[in-house]
Design a protein around this motif. Structure first.
Motif, short mmCIF file in Angstrom:
data_model
loop_
_atom_site.label_atom_id
_atom_site.label_comp_id
_atom_site.label_asym_id
_atom_site.label_seq_id
_atom_site.Cartn_x
_atom_site.Cartn_y
_atom_site.Cartn_z
N VAL A 72 -22.13 28.43 -12.44
CA VAL A 72 -22.72 28.29 -13.76
C VAL A 72 -24.00 28.85 -13.62
O VAL A 72 -25.05 28.11 -12.91
CB VAL A 72 -22.47 26.94 -14.13
N GLY A 73 -24.60 29.82 -14.81
CA GLY A 73 -25.91 30.18 -14.67
C GLY A 73 -26.09 31.29 -14.09
O GLY A 73 -25.86 32.43 -14.57
N ALA A 74 -26.98 31.47 -13.22
CA ALA A 74 -27.50 32.62 -12.49
C ALA A 74 -26.47 33.52 -12.08
O ALA A 74 -26.41 34.75 -12.26
CB ALA A 74 -28.56 32.20 -11.55
N VAL A 75 -25.23 32.92 -11.31
CA VAL A 75 -24.48 33.81 -10.59
C VAL A 75 -23.64 34.41 -11.76
O VAL A 75 -23.15 35.65 -11.73
CB VAL A 75 -23.59 32.86 -9.76
N GLU A 76 -23.09 33.72 -12.78
CA GLU A 76 -22.20 34.23 -13.79
C GLU A 76 -22.99 35.32 -14.70
O GLU A 76 -22.53 36.35 -14.96
CB GLU A 76 -21.71 33.24 -14.90
N SER A 77 -24.49 34.92 -14.81
CA SER A 77 -25.24 35.88 -15.46
C SER A 77 -25.42 37.24 -14.80
O SER A 77 -25.36 38.39 -15.41
CB SER A 77 -26.83 35.27 -15.85
N ARG A 78 -25.58 37.00 -13.60
CA ARG A 78 -25.77 38.22 -12.57
C ARG A 78 -24.49 39.10 -12.56
O ARG A 78 -24.47 40.18 -12.45
CB ARG A 78 -26.17 37.90 -11.21
N TRP A 79 -23.52 38.54 -12.44
CA TRP A 79 -21.94 39.14 -12.47
C TRP A 79 -22.00 40.17 -13.71
O TRP A 79 -21.57 41.14 -13.70
CB TRP A 79 -21.04 38.18 -12.32
N SER A 80 -22.20 39.26 -14.92
CA SER A 80 -22.02 40.03 -16.26
C SER A 80 -22.81 41.11 -16.34
O SER A 80 -22.36 42.26 -16.98
CB SER A 80 -22.15 38.96 -17.54
N HIS A 81 -23.86 41.17 -15.45
CA HIS A 81 -25.02 42.26 -15.63
C HIS A 81 -24.53 43.47 -14.89
O HIS A 81 -24.84 44.36 -14.91
CB HIS A 81 -26.26 41.91 -15.47
N LEU A 82 -23.58 43.20 -13.83
CA LEU A 82 -23.22 44.09 -12.74
C LEU A 82 -22.05 44.86 -13.03
O LEU A 82 -21.74 45.67 -12.44
CB LEU A 82 -23.22 43.51 -11.30
N VAL A 83 -21.07 44.29 -13.87
CA VAL A 83 -19.77 44.73 -14.12
C VAL A 83 -19.86 46.19 -14.53
O VAL A 83 -19.07 47.18 -13.91
CB VAL A 83 -19.17 43.91 -15.23
N ARG A 84 -20.58 46.49 -15.51
CA ARG A 84 -20.60 47.95 -15.98
C ARG A 84 -21.46 48.65 -15.10
O ARG A 84 -20.84 50.06 -14.64
CB ARG A 84 -20.99 48.03 -17.44
#
Length: 552
Positions: free
Chosen positions: A341-353
């Protein structure tokens, strides 16, 4: 050591045995009263009361007093029975102790005045013919020593500070000197004989077997009969019926010495104590009383030692019970995915594309991408690995804080535990420990992805080429802390081997967190693991008690 009793049984003597030259009277030179008291002194001095529980201060004070009495009185007495009997002139402020001493000796030896406290420096006076025996003894080396021919041979007169002195040091000195005396000459007045402090002190003297005589100083003739009768009744109430009582009439306003006739009865009584044989009788009587008073004293100290041990066990049990719930909480947090929750999810969402993770696998289940694409994805996923690392570090640090708080709360439920919890800070360099543990966990994950054999299968080779080993490590780290999309991608890339690997890595982090939490008890264990808190800490005093029992 002989422990039998009855006719013909070997008994310890009062001689010095192995410690001195007065062993000729001992049936067994290796087993004398001096030996027993010497061992007792060693064992009592070695006691420690590290926990600030109820009674600890009292135990420390009694320990110091007992060691002081053994050092100042019993051991010197047992070592050299020919030394003069010490008669301490004691009493409350303004009782006239110094004037009485000066009058008995017909010389201004101890200063006397209306300024309080008068006796700032204790004075011991002895016959010059006893100098060869007295010089060098603990008594003479600790106070001002004076010779006077009016002191009967075989005794030494000691003018002690006031029992109720306004100076703490004076009160402590007076108490120490009284406990080291062979006989007390207690001075009081018609105005002060009813004070509580002197009677508490006298009661303690009787309990320790000391010989006591009392002087009613400045006795007014008008009320002498009433005061004397009341004082005798008080002596009987305190089981001091046989205590000699001397009355010194009120001399009115005067300076210098009292009339010789006023102190003549006391002087005659002191001379009956003089002489080697008579003084030795007084000494032996007091020694026997002092020895008989030791067991209750030692028993009480042993009981305090046992109380310290029992409390330490309660503290340890409370501390041990406090940590498993903390370990269980961090374990649930790791396994539930809360770390994502937080930084890990945020980083994933920015890496997908940018990493084109949505098109990373073909329909046949093989990873898509060239070695160049793999290096690009690996670089992008490094930020994901760093986010997981930070999340794990924060979670483990928080678990340690929770563990410390739980320990403090648990210790504070045990009497005396607040002092221990106040100094508990856990192992030093906590941040470094957490960082090192997380680094070791990440390194273990790198080792696992490095073990993927590209030659083993087409699927593995494609996964390494499309993501690089660093990218696979990042996916495994994120999946291990509960990020479902990262876990699903890693499993699709690596197949059943990856599916089995994720829970292993998760459990590894949980185990490392549990180890860090469990280490928080180490300072408590160290503090409670000292010899003074061991279950056999009182064995020394208890052995000495058994030996003292042979003397009665």
């Amino acid at each position: 050591m002989t422990t039998t009793s009855g006719p013909g049984a070997r008994q310890p003597s009062i001689g010095q045995g192995r410690h001195g030259s007065d062993a000729s009277d001992a049936v067994e030179p290796h087993f004398t009263v001096f030996d027993i008291v010497t061992d007792l002194r060693r064992d009592i001095a070695a006691l420690s009361f590290p926990l600030d529980i109820e009674g600890a201060d009292e135990a420390r004070a009694k320990q110091a007093r007992l060691v002081g009495q053994l050092d100042d009185h019993l051991l010197p007495r047992l070592k050299e029975l020919s030394a003069p009997a010490v008669v301490v002139i004691a009493g409350s402020t303004g009782a006239g102790k110094s004037t009485l001493l000066n009058s008995l000796l017909r010389e201004e030896i101890s200063p006397a005045s209306v300024i309080r406290p008068t006796t700032r420096e204790p004075v011991v006076v002895y016959n010059p013919q006893d100098a060869g025996i007295v010089v060098g003894t603990p008594l003479v080396t600790s106070v001002r020593a004076v010779v006077n021919t009016n002191v009967p041979r075989g005794i030494a007169l000691l003018d002690a500070p006031d029992l109720d002195s306004v100076l703490d040091e004076n009160r402590r000195t007076a108490q120490r000197l009284l406990e080291g005396a062979d006989l007390w000459l207690f001075v009081t007045t018609a105005a002060r004989y009813g004070d509580a402090l002197p009677w508490r002190t006298l009661t303690g003297a009787v309990e320790r077997g000391a010989t006591v005589a009392m002087v009613l100083n400045r006795a007014p003739s008008a009320s002498l009969k009433t005061v004397r009768g009341d004082l005798l009744n008080r002596l009987r109430e305190h089981h001091m019926d046989s205590t000699p009582l001397f009355v010194v009439p009120d001399a009115g306003p005067h300076e210098g010495l009292l009339p010789a006739a006023s102190v003549a009865p006391i002087e005659r009584w002191l001379r009956t104590l003089g002489g080697a044989d008579r003084a030795r009788t007084v000494i032996l009587r007091t020694l026997r009383g002092s020895l008989a008073a030791l067991p209750p004293w030692v028993e009480e100290l042993a009981a305090h030692v046992d109380a310290q041990h029992l409390t330490s066990q309660r503290m340890l049990a409370a501390a041990q019970a406090a940590l498993p719930p903390v370990a269980a909480t961090i374990n649930r947090s790791i396994e539930s995915g809360a770390l994502t929750v937080g930084a890990v999810e945020s980083r994933w969402s920015h890496l997908v594309r940018p990493a084109r993770l949505d098109k990373a696998i073909t329909r046949s289940g093989i990873a898509r991408g060239s070695a160049r694409r793999g290096r690009s994805r690996e670089a992008l996923l490094a930020d994901l690995a760093e986010a997981v690392r930070n999340a794990a570090t924060a979670a483990l640090a928080s678990a340690i804080d929770d563990a410390r708080q739980a320990l403090r709360s648990a210790l504070e439920t045990v009497p005396g535990g607040s002092e221990l919890s106040a100094v508990h800070e856990g192992p030093a360099n906590t941040d470094a420990l957490v960082t090192a543990e997380v680094d070791a966990w990440v390194d273990s994950v790198r080792a696992r992805t490095a073990a993927i054999d590209e030659a083993a299968s087409k699927q593995d080779a494609a996964a390494v080429r499309a993501f690089g080993r660093g990218g696979l490590t990042a996916l495994l780290l994120a999946g291990a802390v509960g990020h479902e999309a990262a876990e699903a991608l890693f499993v699709r890339l690596t197949g059943n081997a990856g599916r089995e690997l994720v829970p292993v890595v998760t459990a590894d982090l949980a185990d490392r967190a549990a180890i860090l939490v469990s280490r928080e008890i180490e300072p408590v264990v160290a503090a409670l693991g000292v010899p003074a808190l061991a279950d056999d800490a009182a064995v020394g005093p208890n052995v000495r008690l058994a030996e003292l029992a042979q003397l009665t």
